[in-house]
Design a protein around this motif. Structure first.
Motif, PDB file in Angstrom:
ATOM      1  N   THR A 256       0.842  -1.192   0.000  1.00 17.30           N
ATOM      2  CA  THR A 256       0.000   0.000   0.000  1.00 17.30           C
ATOM      3  C   THR A 256       0.875   1.239   0.000  1.00 17.30           C
ATOM      4  OG1 THR A 256      -0.119  -0.058   2.411  1.00 17.30           O
ATOM      5  CG2 THR A 256      -1.872  -1.174   1.195  1.00 17.30           C
ATOM      6  N   ALA A 257       0.397   2.274  -0.641  1.00 16.07           N
ATOM      7  CA  ALA A 257       1.188   3.495  -0.814  1.00 16.07           C
ATOM      8  C   ALA A 257       0.362   4.716  -0.433  1.00 16.07           C
ATOM      9  CB  ALA A 257       1.680   3.608  -2.255  1.00 16.07           C
ATOM     10  N   HIS A 264      -0.426  19.310  -4.577  1.00 13.27           N
ATOM     11  CA  HIS A 264      -1.455  19.183  -3.551  1.00 13.27           C
ATOM     12  C   HIS A 264      -0.836  18.555  -2.302  1.00 13.27           C
ATOM     13  CE1 HIS A 264      -3.771  19.514  -7.278  1.00 13.27           C
ATOM     14  NE2 HIS A 264      -4.776  19.943  -6.547  1.00 13.27           N
ATOM     15  N   PRO A 265       0.015  19.298  -1.589  1.00  8.49           N
ATOM     16  CA  PRO A 265       0.718  18.709  -0.451  1.00  8.49           C
ATOM     17  C   PRO A 265      -0.191  18.279   0.687  1.00  8.49           C
ATOM     18  CG  PRO A 265       1.033  21.092  -0.509  1.00  8.49           C
ATOM     19  CD  PRO A 265       0.354  20.717  -1.793  1.00  8.49           C
ATOM     20  N   GLY A 266      -1.375  18.812   0.756  1.00  7.62           N
ATOM     21  CA  GLY A 266      -2.278  18.474   1.851  1.00  7.62           C
ATOM     22  C   GLY A 266      -3.322  17.445   1.492  1.00  7.62           C
ATOM     23  N   VAL A 267      -3.198  16.820   0.320  1.00  5.61           N
ATOM     24  CA  VAL A 267      -4.203  15.849  -0.124  1.00  5.61           C
ATOM     25  C   VAL A 267      -3.504  14.521  -0.436  1.00  5.61           C
ATOM     26  CG1 VAL A 267      -6.083  15.389  -1.735  1.00  5.61           C
ATOM     27  CG2 VAL A 267      -5.499  17.748  -1.137  1.00  5.61           C
ATOM     28  N   PRO A 268      -3.290  13.666   0.567  1.00 11.70           N
ATOM     29  CA  PRO A 268      -2.673  12.359   0.297  1.00 11.70           C
ATOM     30  C   PRO A 268      -3.635  11.458  -0.467  1.00 11.70           C
ATOM     31  CG  PRO A 268      -3.330  12.499   2.588  1.00 11.70           C
ATOM     32  CD  PRO A 268      -3.568  13.863   2.001  1.00 11.70           C
ATOM     33  N   LEU A 269      -3.102  10.741  -1.430  1.00 16.51           N
ATOM     34  CA  LEU A 269      -3.907   9.852  -2.259  1.00 16.51           C
ATOM     35  C   LEU A 269      -3.456   8.411  -2.031  1.00 16.51           C
ATOM     36  CD1 LEU A 269      -3.810  11.898  -5.598  1.00 16.51           C
ATOM     37  CD2 LEU A 269      -5.630  11.860  -3.893  1.00 16.51           C
ATOM     38  N   PRO A 270      -4.411   7.477  -1.882  1.00 17.85           N
ATOM     39  CA  PRO A 270      -4.025   6.072  -1.693  1.00 17.85           C
ATOM     40  C   PRO A 270      -3.572   5.454  -3.013  1.00 17.85           C
ATOM     41  CG  PRO A 270      -6.414   6.270  -1.764  1.00 17.85           C
ATOM     42  CD  PRO A 270      -5.870   7.670  -1.809  1.00 17.85           C
ATOM     43  N   GLY A 271      -2.697   4.481  -2.892  1.00 16.76           N
ATOM     44  CA  GLY A 271      -2.205   3.793  -4.074  1.00 16.76           C
ATOM     45  C   GLY A 271      -1.648   2.434  -3.708  1.00 16.76           C
ATOM     46  N   VAL A 291       3.940   2.881  -9.125  1.00 18.13           N
ATOM     47  CA  VAL A 291       2.897   2.941  -8.101  1.00 18.13           C
ATOM     48  C   VAL A 291       1.617   3.469  -8.738  1.00 18.13           C
ATOM     49  CG1 VAL A 291       2.225   3.861  -5.858  1.00 18.13           C
ATOM     50  CG2 VAL A 291       4.635   3.346  -6.327  1.00 18.13           C
ATOM     51  N   ALA A 292       0.585   2.642  -8.719  1.00 16.84           N
ATOM     52  CA  ALA A 292      -0.700   3.025  -9.321  1.00 16.84           C
ATOM     53  C   ALA A 292      -1.591   3.689  -8.285  1.00 16.84           C
ATOM     54  CB  ALA A 292      -1.390   1.799  -9.910  1.00 16.84           C
ATOM     55  N   PHE A 293      -2.384   4.647  -8.738  1.00 21.06           N
ATOM     56  CA  PHE A 293      -3.369   5.284  -7.868  1.00 21.06           C
ATOM     57  C   PHE A 293      -4.524   4.314  -7.611  1.00 21.06           C
ATOM     58  CE2 PHE A 293      -1.247   8.855  -9.902  1.00 21.06           C
ATOM     59  CZ  PHE A 293      -1.036   9.716  -8.842  1.00 21.06           C
ATOM     60  N   ALA A 294      -5.025   4.306  -6.389  1.00 16.35           N
ATOM     61  CA  ALA A 294      -6.195   3.477  -6.104  1.00 16.35           C
ATOM     62  C   ALA A 294      -7.389   3.953  -6.925  1.00 16.35           C
ATOM     63  CB  ALA A 294      -6.520   3.515  -4.609  1.00 16.35           C
ATOM     64  N   GLN A 295      -7.467   5.251  -7.106  1.00 24.54           N
ATOM     65  CA  GLN A 295      -8.486   5.849  -7.972  1.00 24.54           C
ATOM     66  C   GLN A 295      -7.804   6.928  -8.781  1.00 24.54           C
ATOM     67  OE1 GLN A 295     -11.898   7.411  -5.957  1.00 24.54           O
ATOM     68  NE2 GLN A 295     -12.969   7.993  -7.834  1.00 24.54           N
TER      69      GLN A 295
END
Length: 405
Positions: A256-257, A264-271, A291-295
């Motif tokens: 998981t990433a 966008h330093p304040g918006v972590p995205l799952p991957g 590393v792929a984005f979860a969405q």
């Protein structure tokens, strides 16, 4: 004796000298070269470690295309611009066809002529077949008459020769018809190839995507394979991650990433790690992973751009309960890795065997220490075995390696 100081004054001067010597000794022992080295310490404790891998990457598209001609030519028109969304099969640009249209017209005329030749060959075949049938009938009739001695042998031979000539003419007509058919097939193949070339001057979108680069304008001459336009599929954005080889233990697909884009330093995205490349970079001493984005983030809504930097944190499985020390306490001395342990008020270098590290500065100790040991975290200057030390809460002065303000 003349000039001799009174006894009381001598006592006073002696006392001043003793005070001065004491003050100098106190200064030397507290702040001078003989002063004890100030250190901060921490007790070794047991706990679980949540190791992680950190790296910097760039946003890329997994699927991208470079659209260009298959032969050298001049760009006639470019019909899309950077940022346009295109559909599969959409016309993107036109190349100058030069004389392809004229050559197609010439081939059409040649194909029509070949069709006429084929029709004539078919008619000749029918005529030759009819002549052969007549010659065969005459030959059979003359054979019957010759058997009854109504005609001479010479007359029979003449009829047989006519039949042989008719057979040869029929074979020639069949060959001519076959040749005409082959010529028609050749002309059709040439026309299909030329039509394919004519179609290649129309640059079509290979799939749905977005135009990211316009590399040639109308009037520009390009060579075969040179891109005129570049496309990407925005739904396939991922991060090309680079990780220091020395800190890449545990890097594997499926981790998981947590992705933080520079914009966008304040918006972590799952991957999630989609792939770990087999080839590492030997120059920068880094391993490469995708590393792929979860969405997939919307490039238009979030302003994500290809080539943007991203900070990626990969979470590894939590370790079993073990001894933990701050990474700042780890020192290297005479080729050994260890920590300065406080024993009976003096520092002793203790070699240790380390495990994994966490991003918050904790290190797993596999061997060399026990719970409750005091280890030096920071020191005012480099330590030596048996050196005089003074434990303080914080260090307020800069010192050599190992010290902090």
């Amino acid at each position: 004796m003349k000039g001799k100081l009174p006894f009381s004054r001598r006592i006073t001067l002696g006392a001043l000298v003793l005070v001065l010597v004491g003050a100098l000794a106190w200064v030397a022992l507290r702040t001078g070269p003989l002063a004890a080295t100030r250190i901060t310490v921490m007790r070794v404790q047991e706990g679980r470690l949540a190791p992680a891998i950190f790296g910097i990457g760039t946003v890329e598209a997994r699927r991208s295309w470079m659209v260009g001609p298959t032969a050298a030519g001049r760009v006639l028109a470019v019909r899309v611009d950077v940022g346009d969304t295109v559909k599969a099969g959409q016309l993107l640009a036109d190349m100058d066809p030069v004389d392809l249209d004229q050559r197609l017209a010439a081939l059409d005329a040649s194909l029509a002529r070949a069709g006429s030749t084929q029709a004539a060959a078919q008619a000749q075949l029918k005529d030759a077949a009819a002549r052969r049938e007549l010659a065969a009938i005459n030959a059979r009739r003359n054979q019957e008459l010759a058997a009854q001695n109504f005609i001479s042998a010479a007359a029979l031979e003449s009829r047989m020769q006519e039949k042989a000539s008719a057979d040869a003419a029929l074979q020639a007509a069949q060959a001519n018809l076959a040749g005409a058919g082959q010529d028609v097939a050749r002309q059709k193949a040439e026309r299909a190839g030329l039509q394919q070339q004519r179609g290649n001057v129309r640059l079509l979108a290979p799939a749905d995507g977005v135009v990211t680069s316009r590399d040639a304008e109308a009037g520009t001459t390009v060579v075969a394979g040179q891109p005129v336009l570049r496309l990407i599929d925005p739904a396939t954005l991922w991060v090309k991650l680079r990780v220091d080889q020395g800190r890449s233990a545990g890097l594997a697909p499926g981790l998981t990433a947590r992705i933080v884009l520079r914009s966008h330093p304040g918006v972590p995205l799952p991957g999630q790690v989609a792939r770990v490349e087999l080839l590492a970079d030997s120059v920068t001493e880094e391993r490469i992973a995708q590393v792929a984005f979860a969405q997939a983030p919307s490039a238009r809504a979030m302003g994500v751009s290809v080539g943007e930097l991203a900070e990626v944190t990969l979470q590894l499985p939590e370790t079993a309960s073990s001894l933990l020390v701050p990474s700042a306490s780890i020192q290297h001395r005479q080729g050994e890795t260890g920590v300065w342990r406080i024993a009976h008020g003096q520092p002793v270098f203790a070699p240790v065997r380390l495990g994994v590290r966490s991003l918050d500065g904790q290190v797993q100790v596999l061997d060399g220490l026990k719970a409750g040991d005091e280890v030096v975290v920071y020191s005012q200057k480099a330590l030596t075995p048996g050196a005089r030390v003074q434990v303080v809460d914080t260090l307020i002065q800069d010192g050599p390696k190992g010290a902090v303000p």
